[in-house]
Scaffold this motif. Structure first.
Motif, PDB file in Angstrom:
ATOM      1  N   VAL A 118      33.563  39.551  32.530  1.00 15.01           N
ATOM      2  CA  VAL A 118      34.795  39.929  33.208  1.00 15.01           C
ATOM      3  C   VAL A 118      36.008  39.642  32.336  1.00 15.01           C
ATOM      4  O   VAL A 118      36.198  38.525  31.846  1.00 15.01           O
ATOM      5  N   SER A 119      36.864  40.665  32.186  1.00 18.18           N
ATOM      6  CA  SER A 119      38.121  40.476  31.479  1.00 18.18           C
ATOM      7  C   SER A 119      38.978  39.462  32.220  1.00 18.18           C
ATOM      8  O   SER A 119      39.106  39.510  33.445  1.00 18.18           O
ATOM      9  N   GLY A 120      39.547  38.537  31.472  1.00 16.99           N
ATOM     10  CA  GLY A 120      40.332  37.470  32.074  1.00 16.99           C
ATOM     11  C   GLY A 120      39.554  36.190  32.267  1.00 16.99           C
ATOM     12  O   GLY A 120      40.139  35.116  32.379  1.00 16.99           O
ATOM     13  N   ALA A 121      38.207  36.308  32.283  1.00 18.95           N
ATOM     14  CA  ALA A 121      37.357  35.122  32.396  1.00 18.95           C
ATOM     15  C   ALA A 121      36.497  34.929  31.159  1.00 18.95           C
ATOM     16  O   ALA A 121      36.238  33.797  30.745  1.00 18.95           O
ATOM     17  N   VAL A 122      36.062  36.029  30.548  1.00 15.71           N
ATOM     18  CA  VAL A 122      35.170  35.980  29.389  1.00 15.71           C
ATOM     19  C   VAL A 122      35.911  36.343  28.100  1.00 15.71           C
ATOM     20  O   VAL A 122      35.609  35.814  27.031  1.00 15.71           O
ATOM     21  N   TYR A 123      36.868  37.232  28.198  1.00 12.77           N
ATOM     22  CA  TYR A 123      37.642  37.667  27.034  1.00 12.77           C
ATOM     23  C   TYR A 123      38.979  38.178  27.547  1.00 12.77           C
ATOM     24  O   TYR A 123      39.211  38.286  28.770  1.00 12.77           O
ATOM     25  N   GLY A 124      39.854  38.536  26.637  1.00  9.07           N
ATOM     26  CA  GLY A 124      41.120  39.140  27.025  1.00  9.07           C
ATOM     27  C   GLY A 124      42.202  38.858  26.015  1.00  9.07           C
ATOM     28  O   GLY A 124      42.275  37.751  25.466  1.00  9.07           O
ATOM     29  N   GLY A 125      43.043  39.851  25.735  1.00  7.48           N
ATOM     30  CA  GLY A 125      44.096  39.680  24.743  1.00  7.48           C
ATOM     31  C   GLY A 125      43.499  39.361  23.387  1.00  7.48           C
ATOM     32  O   GLY A 125      42.641  40.073  22.884  1.00  7.48           O
ATOM     33  N   ARG A 126      43.947  38.256  22.796  1.00  7.94           N
ATOM     34  CA  ARG A 126      43.421  37.818  21.496  1.00  7.94           C
ATOM     35  C   ARG A 126      42.261  36.833  21.642  1.00  7.94           C
ATOM     36  O   ARG A 126      41.827  36.232  20.661  1.00  7.94           O
ATOM     37  N   ALA A 127      41.769  36.677  22.837  1.00  5.53           N
ATOM     38  CA  ALA A 127      40.641  35.776  23.081  1.00  5.53           C
ATOM     39  C   ALA A 127      39.338  36.543  22.888  1.00  5.53           C
ATOM     40  O   ALA A 127      38.691  36.965  23.855  1.00  5.53           O
TER      41      ALA A 127
END
Length: 240
Positions: A118-127
């Motif tokens: 899930v985006s925001g929990a597993v990855y997102g932006g530069r993460a």
């Protein structure tokens, strides 16, 4: 340590299903706490859709990744996704066990990734990559296939298996931040006898027994790229 084994084979009596059971036992033998997700047995829904959100950030247009982020913030992600995401965030080690279908995963496993990473929990932006939200954890792929050993590798008819699985190994697991260890591969499974299959299961036991010392696959670090994701020349540091 906490290990999640995700298994994706439609036949419970298959050799690949025997591999899944062996993985559970082998990680428990290491002293790990083990959770499982048997996707076919669960009847897991692999289709990402608007139904995955009980409340929409934008009810007029479905941007799935943005709705995932909204769902994380508002706790409005569908319950089946929430349950699997909780397992994913709980584990120190993720193991994906499946047969190779058309140089890739079975559709049900791809759908699990689509809905649960899930985006925001597993990855997102530069993460992402070595800055991914699941960094510090390890992941392993365990596969069965019909091809012989000599059919995979540099110059072989199918090329290296790692190249075949690049979208999974790099584009999914490493993208989320996992350290991805050397896969376990059971070759030529439909065509070998019971003794050879038993030997493969023993090799799988040994693979897990040395899990902590398994080589990790090499991928780029974001430290080697600037803020615009251009490669940084040798001797220069990333801008801050």
């Amino acid at each position: 340590m906490k290990t999640l084994v995700v298994h994706a084979h439609p036949e419970p009596q298959s050799f690949n299903s025997a591999m899944a059971a062996r993985l559970v036992d082998a990680f428990k033998a290491r002293g790990d706490e083990v959770a499982t997700s048997d996707l076919y047995q669960m009847g897991f829904n692999p289709v990402a859709s608007a139904a995955d959100f009980t409340e929409r950030g934008n009810p007029e247009y479905l941007n799935y990744a943005l709705e995932q982020r909204h769902g994380v913030k508002t706790e409005t992600i569908a319950p089946d996704i929430r349950a699997e995401l909780d397992k994913l965030l709980w584990c120190d080690t993720l193991v994906l066990n499946f047969p190779i279908f058309w140089f890739s995963t079975p559709a049900i496993l791809k759908g699990w990734i689509d809905r649960v990473f899930v985006s925001g929990a597993v990855y997102g932006g530069r993460a992402f990559y070595d800055k991914g939200r699941l960094r510090g954890r390890r992941a392993m792929v365990s596969v069965s296939l019909g091809g012989r050993t000599n059919m995979f590798g540099p110059g072989a008819v199918h090329g290296p298996l790692e190249d075949m699985l690049r979208p999974l190994l790099r584009g999914t697991l490493y993208y989320a931040g996992f350290d991805v260890v050397t896969p376990f591969v059971a070759h030529h499974v439909p065509y070998i006898d019971d003794a050879a299959r038993a030997a493969l299961l023993e090799e799988l036991d040994a693979h897990v027994a040395r899990f902590d010392s398994l080589e990790t696959l090499s991928f780029p670090s974001l430290d080697d790229f600037d803020d615009q994701m251009n490669p940084i020349a040798a001797g220069q540091g990333a801008s801050t």
